[in-house]
Structure formats: structure tokens, C-alpha cells
Write a protein that holds these residues in place. Structure first.
Motif, PDB file in Angstrom:
ATOM      1  N   PHE A   1     -85.459  74.755  -4.233  1.00  0.00           N
ATOM      2  CA  PHE A   1     -86.098  76.031  -3.910  1.00  0.00           C
ATOM      3  C   PHE A   1     -86.963  75.910  -2.664  1.00  0.00           C
ATOM      4  CE2 PHE A   1     -89.810  78.811  -4.310  1.00  0.00           C
ATOM      5  CZ  PHE A   1     -89.196  80.046  -4.347  1.00  0.00           C
ATOM      6  N   LEU A   2     -87.630  74.758  -2.497  1.00  0.00           N
ATOM      7  CA  LEU A   2     -88.480  74.534  -1.333  1.00  0.00           C
ATOM      8  C   LEU A   2     -87.712  74.100  -0.108  1.00  0.00           C
ATOM      9  CD1 LEU A   2     -91.440  72.696  -3.107  1.00  0.00           C
ATOM     10  CD2 LEU A   2     -91.369  75.072  -2.359  1.00  0.00           C
ATOM     11  N   GLY A   3     -86.407  73.833  -0.252  1.00  0.00           N
ATOM     12  CA  GLY A   3     -85.596  73.434   0.890  1.00  0.00           C
ATOM     13  C   GLY A   3     -85.467  71.949   1.085  1.00  0.00           C
ATOM     14  N   PHE A   4     -85.945  71.142   0.134  1.00  0.00           N
ATOM     15  CA  PHE A   4     -85.873  69.683   0.267  1.00  0.00           C
ATOM     16  C   PHE A   4     -84.773  69.073  -0.600  1.00  0.00           C
ATOM     17  CE2 PHE A   4     -90.374  70.768   1.051  1.00  0.00           C
ATOM     18  CZ  PHE A   4     -90.473  70.313   2.354  1.00  0.00           C
ATOM     19  N   GLY A   5     -84.047  69.875  -1.349  1.00  0.00           N
ATOM     20  CA  GLY A   5     -83.040  69.350  -2.258  1.00  0.00           C
ATOM     21  C   GLY A   5     -81.647  69.588  -1.760  1.00  0.00           C
ATOM     22  N   VAL A   6     -80.846  70.268  -2.564  1.00  0.00           N
ATOM     23  CA  VAL A   6     -79.446  70.539  -2.222  1.00  0.00           C
ATOM     24  C   VAL A   6     -79.396  71.426  -0.985  1.00  0.00           C
ATOM     25  CG1 VAL A   6     -77.329  71.622  -3.032  1.00  0.00           C
ATOM     26  CG2 VAL A   6     -78.711  70.265  -4.600  1.00  0.00           C
ATOM     27  N   GLN A   7     -78.524  71.074  -0.043  1.00  0.00           N
ATOM     28  CA  GLN A   7     -78.391  71.806   1.206  1.00  0.00           C
ATOM     29  C   GLN A   7     -77.028  72.488   1.276  1.00  0.00           C
ATOM     30  OE1 GLN A   7     -80.986  72.055   3.276  1.00  0.00           O
ATOM     31  NE2 GLN A   7     -82.214  70.673   1.984  1.00  0.00           N
ATOM     32  N   ALA A   8     -76.968  73.562   2.067  1.00  0.00           N
ATOM     33  CA  ALA A   8     -75.709  74.278   2.278  1.00  0.00           C
ATOM     34  C   ALA A   8     -74.677  73.313   2.873  1.00  0.00           C
ATOM     35  CB  ALA A   8     -75.939  75.470   3.200  1.00  0.00           C
ATOM     36  N   PRO A   9     -73.418  73.452   2.509  1.00  0.00           N
ATOM     37  CA  PRO A   9     -72.833  74.560   1.738  1.00  0.00           C
ATOM     38  C   PRO A   9     -72.929  74.386   0.221  1.00  0.00           C
ATOM     39  CG  PRO A   9     -71.105  73.102   2.444  1.00  0.00           C
ATOM     40  CD  PRO A   9     -72.373  72.539   3.016  1.00  0.00           C
ATOM     41  N   ASP A  10     -73.585  73.317  -0.257  1.00  0.00           N
ATOM     42  CA  ASP A  10     -73.722  73.146  -1.709  1.00  0.00           C
ATOM     43  C   ASP A  10     -74.847  74.035  -2.224  1.00  0.00           C
ATOM     44  OD1 ASP A  10     -71.707  71.200  -1.757  1.00  0.00           O
ATOM     45  OD2 ASP A  10     -73.144  69.633  -1.200  1.00  0.00           O
ATOM     46  N   TYR A  11     -74.768  74.367  -3.524  1.00  0.00           N
ATOM     47  CA  TYR A  11     -75.764  75.243  -4.139  1.00  0.00           C
ATOM     48  C   TYR A  11     -76.141  74.722  -5.513  1.00  0.00           C
ATOM     49  CZ  TYR A  11     -75.283  78.869  -0.585  1.00  0.00           C
ATOM     50  OH  TYR A  11     -75.300  79.555   0.589  1.00  0.00           O
ATOM     51  N   ASP A  12     -77.351  74.983  -5.898  1.00  0.00           N
ATOM     52  CA  ASP A  12     -77.770  74.819  -7.284  1.00  0.00           C
ATOM     53  C   ASP A  12     -78.705  75.986  -7.611  1.00  0.00           C
ATOM     54  OD1 ASP A  12     -80.112  74.204  -6.013  1.00  0.00           O
ATOM     55  OD2 ASP A  12     -80.475  72.334  -7.093  1.00  0.00           O
ATOM     56  N   TRP A  13     -79.262  76.003  -8.817  1.00  0.00           N
ATOM     57  CA  TRP A  13     -80.079  77.137  -9.233  1.00  0.00           C
ATOM     58  C   TRP A  13     -81.309  77.324  -8.353  1.00  0.00           C
ATOM     59  CZ3 TRP A  13     -79.608  75.484 -15.003  1.00  0.00           C
ATOM     60  CH2 TRP A  13     -78.432  76.017 -15.544  1.00  0.00           C
ATOM     61  N   GLY A  14     -81.903  76.220  -7.930  1.00  0.00           N
ATOM     62  CA  GLY A  14     -83.079  76.337  -7.088  1.00  0.00           C
ATOM     63  C   GLY A  14     -82.776  76.969  -5.751  1.00  0.00           C
ATOM     64  N   ARG A  15     -81.668  76.574  -5.118  1.00  0.00           N
ATOM     65  CA  ARG A  15     -81.289  77.150  -3.823  1.00  0.00           C
ATOM     66  C   ARG A  15     -80.850  78.604  -3.994  1.00  0.00           C
ATOM     67  NH1 ARG A  15     -80.532  75.964   1.262  1.00  0.00           N
ATOM     68  NH2 ARG A  15     -78.787  76.901   2.425  1.00  0.00           N
ATOM     69  N   MET A  16     -80.146  78.905  -5.102  1.00  0.00           N
ATOM     70  CA  MET A  16     -79.749  80.291  -5.367  1.00  0.00           C
ATOM     71  C   MET A  16     -80.981  81.181  -5.542  1.00  0.00           C
ATOM     72  SD  MET A  16     -76.582  79.575  -7.975  1.00  0.00           S
ATOM     73  CE  MET A  16     -76.413  81.306  -8.383  1.00  0.00           C
ATOM     74  N   LEU A  17     -82.027  80.658  -6.211  1.00  0.00           N
ATOM     75  CA  LEU A  17     -83.252  81.419  -6.406  1.00  0.00           C
ATOM     76  C   LEU A  17     -83.935  81.691  -5.066  1.00  0.00           C
ATOM     77  CD1 LEU A  17     -85.379  82.675  -8.258  1.00  0.00           C
ATOM     78  CD2 LEU A  17     -86.384  80.403  -8.536  1.00  0.00           C
ATOM     79  N   ALA A  18     -83.983  80.691  -4.195  1.00  0.00           N
ATOM     80  CA  ALA A  18     -84.609  80.879  -2.884  1.00  0.00           C
ATOM     81  C   ALA A  18     -83.864  81.915  -2.062  1.00  0.00           C
ATOM     82  CB  ALA A  18     -84.664  79.538  -2.146  1.00  0.00           C
ATOM     83  N   GLN A  19     -82.528  81.887  -2.109  1.00  0.00           N
ATOM     84  CA  GLN A  19     -81.748  82.870  -1.364  1.00  0.00           C
ATOM     85  C   GLN A  19     -81.897  84.262  -1.962  1.00  0.00           C
ATOM     86  OE1 GLN A  19     -80.063  82.378   1.451  1.00  0.00           O
ATOM     87  NE2 GLN A  19     -80.511  80.187   1.551  1.00  0.00           N
ATOM     88  N   GLY A  20     -81.950  84.347  -3.300  1.00  0.00           N
ATOM     89  CA  GLY A  20     -82.050  85.654  -3.940  1.00  0.00           C
ATOM     90  C   GLY A  20     -83.382  86.339  -3.711  1.00  0.00           C
ATOM     91  N   LEU A  21     -84.467  85.543  -3.471  1.00  0.00           N
ATOM     92  CA  LEU A  21     -85.775  86.152  -3.259  1.00  0.00           C
ATOM     93  C   LEU A  21     -85.830  86.993  -1.986  1.00  0.00           C
ATOM     94  CD1 LEU A  21     -88.284  83.343  -4.321  1.00  0.00           C
ATOM     95  CD2 LEU A  21     -87.837  85.503  -5.453  1.00  0.00           C
ATOM     96  N   LYS A  22     -84.935  86.707  -1.024  1.00  0.00           N
ATOM     97  CA  LYS A  22     -84.953  87.459   0.232  1.00  0.00           C
ATOM     98  C   LYS A  22     -84.613  88.933   0.001  1.00  0.00           C
ATOM     99  CE  LYS A  22     -83.656  83.358   2.897  1.00  0.00           C
ATOM    100  NZ  LYS A  22     -82.647  82.731   3.784  1.00  0.00           N
ATOM    101  N   GLY A  23     -83.790  89.215  -0.991  1.00  0.00           N
ATOM    102  CA  GLY A  23     -83.442  90.605  -1.279  1.00  0.00           C
ATOM    103  C   GLY A  23     -83.885  91.030  -2.660  1.00  0.00           C
ATOM    104  N   LEU A  24     -85.044  90.515  -3.113  1.00  0.00           N
ATOM    105  CA  LEU A  24     -85.482  90.739  -4.487  1.00  0.00           C
ATOM    106  C   LEU A  24     -85.646  92.232  -4.791  1.00  0.00           C
ATOM    107  CD1 LEU A  24     -86.550  89.602  -7.192  1.00  0.00           C
ATOM    108  CD2 LEU A  24     -88.817  89.542  -6.159  1.00  0.00           C
TER     109      LEU A  24
END
Length: 403
Positions: free
Chosen positions: A9-32
Motif C-alpha cells: 500500500f505504501l509502495g515498498f512491496g509488490v510492484q507493477a505489473p504484479d498486484y496484491d491487496w495492498g497495491r489494489m487498495l492504494a490504486q482504488g483510493l484514487k477514485g474512492l
């Protein structure tokens, strides 16, 4: 799982093009505010997965504890009998051994405690004092293996009871006063309700009667306003008030045995004296007390006998009057006493220090556990284990009694 998702979620874990729940949550907050589902769905998934894993681990741990020890406390079918009277022994321990994956904690220990007696248990940190008290109360961790030839509370051998019977018997016959009263209480429940719960489960009393008895128990231990303090949560009480409330919870069902694990360590002198008076009053009422402490002068003042524990073995049992300079016969007990300042010590006398430390391997040693640190040790001390004889000292070369 939550930590990995948090890093993503903070950008220090899984990087694009891979995804996990934390990265999906970070991307989804942009259009919450436009499409909340892409943000809410991974957040709910992380929370539910974390709760599910925690619940599964709690269930597995609880199942292991029920297999190894007693079942969870449950109301008995009828009220248990009152405290036993007469000269019978409240506690009988024979051949108690505690083992954990890292080694032996208690080794072949024997102990007796008579009705109305206060037995002091002293020794360095790591000697096994708290582990012994927890084993007697059936509170040892699931990873600890508890074995005993006989472990009897108020004449009832726990080895002959089922797990459900053992839980009911211990809950009625034993009171436990923990060292840290704040962590011993549930911080979210009123003090009086926690005391009353024990009466409901083990005393078979109605909630109304149990609540009234809980207020009376707080009055018995000297609290200033029991009805108000019974409604308060533990954090609202001072340290001394919490400790007295914990003693009230231990004594409310009138147990045969009270296990007090350093109940005066964090208290000032005035409150400490009040707590000691409560323990004396419990002993006068017929309750046996196992008093665990590092404070030798307090032990000498309070107890009727003193047992010295070293590396899971009782090395000496002596009278409180002998807990003074040149009084003990075992080298370890005498070294403990010499580490304490006494009124009779010269002003320029320096406190002694016991060299080394208690080793986890000492309890399983074939000879005397204290031999590696003893300046009187001979060759046989390291190969032959001394027994606790009628003179109350387990040593091949004890000090002579100095009159």
C-alpha cells in the motif's frame, strides 16, 4: 499478510505489473468517491483474511491447551464444599518435573504446604519460582510438559481427575495473585464484575448475590469506597488498590491455597505493609499461602518457613529466623543473604555478588546445580546429586550452624 499488504500500500512491496491487496487498495483510493468498490473490496479482504488466520491460530492453540492441560472453566453441577479444616496439607507435590523444548525448568521437586502456613519461595530470577506456581495452578504454557508423581490440592490428587474435574477443582481451591495486577485484570470490564464472575462460575451464585459479595470482598481488603470502585475499570485504580482487588478476587471463594507471585514488588512501603497484613489475615483464616518474592527481609518477616529454589531444585528449607547473615547452611542461600544489606552489617561493608548466572542446563545436571558457581564445590558435587535430607539442606558440604 497484513504487514506485506501494508508495504505494498505504501509502495515498498509488490510492484507493477504484479498486484496484491495492498497495491489494489492504494490504486482504488484514487477514485474512492467515484467508484468506492475497488478500494473497499481489497480492504475488506485484508481484514477478513487477518481475522480468519487469527481465529484459526487461536482455535488450534486452544485445542492444544485442552489436550495438554485442563479444559476451559465451566460451572459445576453443584456448589463445591467449603474450605477443608484441620491439620491436613493444602499442597502436596512429589516428583514434579517441568520441561520445555529448550530444556528442563523444574527437576524432580517435592514440596508440602500445611493449612494456615505461609511458605516463602526465594531464589534468583530464572530459578523457576513463577513456573512452579503456574504449574501448581494448571497455568503452564502448552509447550511445557508437566509431570508429577503426585500433585494434590486440599487432599485431591489432580492426576486422578478428568480435565473438566481438574478445572473445576483448581478454580475453587486455588487463588492466584499475579505480580502485575494491571495486566491480570481485563482492562475493559469493571473490577467488581470480574470478581463476581468467579463466584458465579465456581461458587454457583446468582449474579446479584455475586455482585454483592464482590463489593464485600473489596471492603474486606481495605478499599475506601467499594461500591464505587467495584464499578470502575482497573485503570481507574491505583497500583496498590489494584493489587488489593486482585487479592480480593483470589480469596473471594475462600480457597485452600493462595499463590502470591511477588505481590509487593511494585508497591511502596505503606501499601506493601497493607498487602502483607492481608496475606497474614488469609493464613489466620486457614488459607495456605505460597509467597514468591525476591525481598528476603519481607520473607523473613511474613513467612513461617522458607524454601530456597535454585535451577528448579529446592536446595534448602529453613526457618525465617535463620534468614540472616551466617544463618543458612547451603552456600547458595548464604550467598543470597550476603547480597542483602542488613542493619547489623558494618557501615563500610560491601555487598557480596554471586559470580555467574543461573544456566538453563543446571536443572538437568547430574550433580549439584549450584556447583559451577560454588567456592566449596568438590569433585563429587558435579557428579552426585545431593538430596534434601531431614536437616533441610541439599548439600554435600554445608556450612556449620553458628550460634
Amino acid at each position: 499478510l497484513i504487514i506485506v499488504a501494508g508495504f505494498s500500500f505504501l509502495g515498498f512491496g509488490v510492484q507493477a505489473p504484479d498486484y496484491d491487496w495492498g497495491r489494489m487498495l492504494a490504486q482504488g483510493l484514487k477514485g474512492l468517491y467515484v467508484t468506492p468498490l475497488p478500494a473497499l473490496a481489497p480492504g475488506v479482504a485484508v481484514a477478513l483474511a487477518g481475522l480468519a488466520c487469527s481465529a484459526l491460530c487461536d482455535r488450534l492453540g486452544g485445542a492444544r491447551a485442552r489436550i495438554s492441560h485442563a479444559a476451559p472453566l465451566a460451572p459445576t453441577s453443584k456448589p463445591l464444599p467449603a474450605r477443608s479444616s484441620g491439620p491436613s496439607q493444602s499442597l502436596t507435590v512429589r516428583g514434579l518435573t517441568l520441561r520445555h523444548p529448550g530444556g528442563t525448568i523444574i527437576s524432580d521437586l517435592d514440596l508440602d504446604l500445611h493449612a494456615g502456613e505461609i511458605l516463602g519461595l526465594v531464589g534468583e530470577s530464572g530459578s523457576g519460582k513463577t513456573s512452579l506456581a503456574q504449574a501448581i495452578a494448571g497455568l503452564s504454557a502448552p509447550v511445557i510438559e508437566v509431570q508429577a508423581t503426585r500433585l494434590a490440592i486440599a487432599g485431591k490428587d489432580l492426576n486422578t481427575l478428568t480435565t473438566q474435574e481438574r478445572a473445576a477443582w483448581l478454580g475453587r481451591r486455588i487463588g492466584f495473585v499475579f505480580q502485575d495486577a494491571l495486566s491480570a485484570f481485563n482492562p475493559l470490564i469493571a473490577v467488581g464484575r470480574q470478581i463476581a464472575e468467579r463466584l458465579e462460575v465456581h461458587g454457583q451464585q446468582s449474579p446479584a448475590v455475586a455482585n454483592s459479595a464482590a463489593v464485600a470482598a473489596l471492603a474486606d481488603v481495605g478499599l475506601s469506597d467499594p461500591p464505587r470502585q467495584a464499578r470502575q475499570r482497573p485503570a481507574a485504580l491505583s497500583g496498590g488498590m489494584r493489587q488489593r482487588a486482585l487479592i480480593a478476587m483470589g480469596l473471594v471463594v475462600k480457597p485452600d491455597l493462595l499463590l502470591a507471585d511477588e505481590p509487593t514488588t511494585a508497591l511502596d512501603t505503606t501499601v506493601q505493609a497493607q498487602v502483607l497484613d492481608l496475606l497474614r489475615a488469609a493464613a489466620d483464616d486457614g488459607c495456605s499461602v505460597l509467597f514468591v518474592s525476591h525481598d528476603l527481609p519481607v520473607v523473613a518477616q511474613l513467612c513461617t518457613r522458607v524454601a530456597v529454589l535454585y535451577a528448579g531444585r529446592i536446595v534448602e528449607i529453613l526457618a525465617p529466623a535463620d534468614l540472616r547473615p551466617h544463618g543458612p547452611r547451603h552456600p547458595y542461600t548464604r550467598a543470597l543473604v550476603s547480597c542483602v544489606p542488613w542493619a547489623s552489617s558494618p557501615d563500610d561493608d560491601r555487598l557480596a555478588v554471586i559470580p555467574g548466572a543461573v544456566s538453563p542446563d543446571d536443572a538437568a545436571a547430574p550433580g549439584c546445580a549450584f556447583a559451577p558457581r560454588c567456592n566449596l564445590a568438590q569433585a563429587n558435587c558435579r557428579t552426585q546429586r545431593p538430596s534434601l535430607g531431614r536437616d533441610g539442606v541439599a548439600c554435600w558440604y554445608p556450612y556449620e550452624i553458628r550460634t
